[in-house]
Design an enzyme around this catalytic site. Sequence first.
Site, PDB file in Angstrom:
ATOM      1  N   ARG A  22      -3.176  -0.171  -5.178  1.00 48.25           N
ATOM      2  CA  ARG A  22      -3.935  -0.387  -4.540  1.00 48.25           C
ATOM      3  C   ARG A  22      -3.922   1.560  -4.661  1.00 48.25           C
ATOM      4  O   ARG A  22      -2.261   1.682  -4.459  1.00 48.25           O
ATOM      5  CB  ARG A  22      -4.086  -1.034  -3.725  1.00 48.25           C
ATOM      6  N   THR A  23      -5.062   2.280  -4.076  1.00 46.58           N
ATOM      7  CA  THR A  23      -4.286   3.157  -3.459  1.00 46.58           C
ATOM      8  C   THR A  23      -3.538   3.447  -1.978  1.00 46.58           C
ATOM      9  O   THR A  23      -4.569   3.857  -1.009  1.00 46.58           O
ATOM     10  CB  THR A  23      -4.831   4.575  -3.822  1.00 46.58           C
ATOM     11  N   LEU A  24      -2.644   3.336  -1.873  1.00 42.50           N
ATOM     12  CA  LEU A  24      -1.910   3.241  -0.724  1.00 42.50           C
ATOM     13  C   LEU A  24      -2.696   4.389   0.364  1.00 42.50           C
ATOM     14  O   LEU A  24      -2.894   4.386   1.454  1.00 42.50           O
ATOM     15  CB  LEU A  24      -0.736   2.663  -0.145  1.00 42.50           C
TER      16      LEU A  24
END
Length: 245
Positions: A22-24
């Site tokens: 995931r793009t955190l």
Amino acid sequence: MQFTASKQPENCLLGPESDSQRTLYPYVTGTSVVALKYKDGVLMAADMGGSYGSTLRYKSVERMKPIGKHSLLGASGEISDFQEILKYLDELILYDNMWDDGNSLGPKEVHNYLTRVMYNRRNKFNPLWNSLVLGGVKKGEKYLGTVSMIGVNFEDNHVATGFGNHLARPILRQEWHENLSFEDGVKLLEKCMRVLLYRDRSAINKLQIAKITEEGMTISQPYSLKTYWEFSAFENPTQGAVGSW
């Protein structure tokens, strides 16, 4: 013949999707996009900075792109996610062209598609970290809309993303009118971008302005604005402030 089920690793608690990425947090980002309708079409402005955290790492990032025949897209936020969105749109336009039926997607349809993409990714807890501005002209009808990273969207006569929502929209509300000429529209966008340059640390003095009309679309060469930094408030910005450094 015997069949044995494949074993999951002992430390796997959530199944095969537990290692999905995931793009955190966004890494390389662009700041505000400002756009407005004018007499003959839509104007859009964005600078060319790409910030790595608080460092202005890249200074030639183009954040406005043509989409099909009738639309123009501008983006603030994560640059790599913007590139991913452009891939989605390339596939959409290619699929539309393959029908070869004499029709083509207009800005309203493209904006509608983007709202579904952004909301879908938000529901997967894997959002595309962008705020998008979509403008265009088809059959004489001007269109301008925006969509956020969680799918919040609307249409208006002028829109802005990022700091532009706070600093440029008040100027646009005061000075925009329906019969704005091209020259006056450019001056108004430059005024907004100059204020953003003064007040937004991520803005740089290198911008492009794009125009889309019924005849087609053009994006200007990068250029800089004339600025004035001798205002008294700039020389001593904390004068009179309580509890400041």
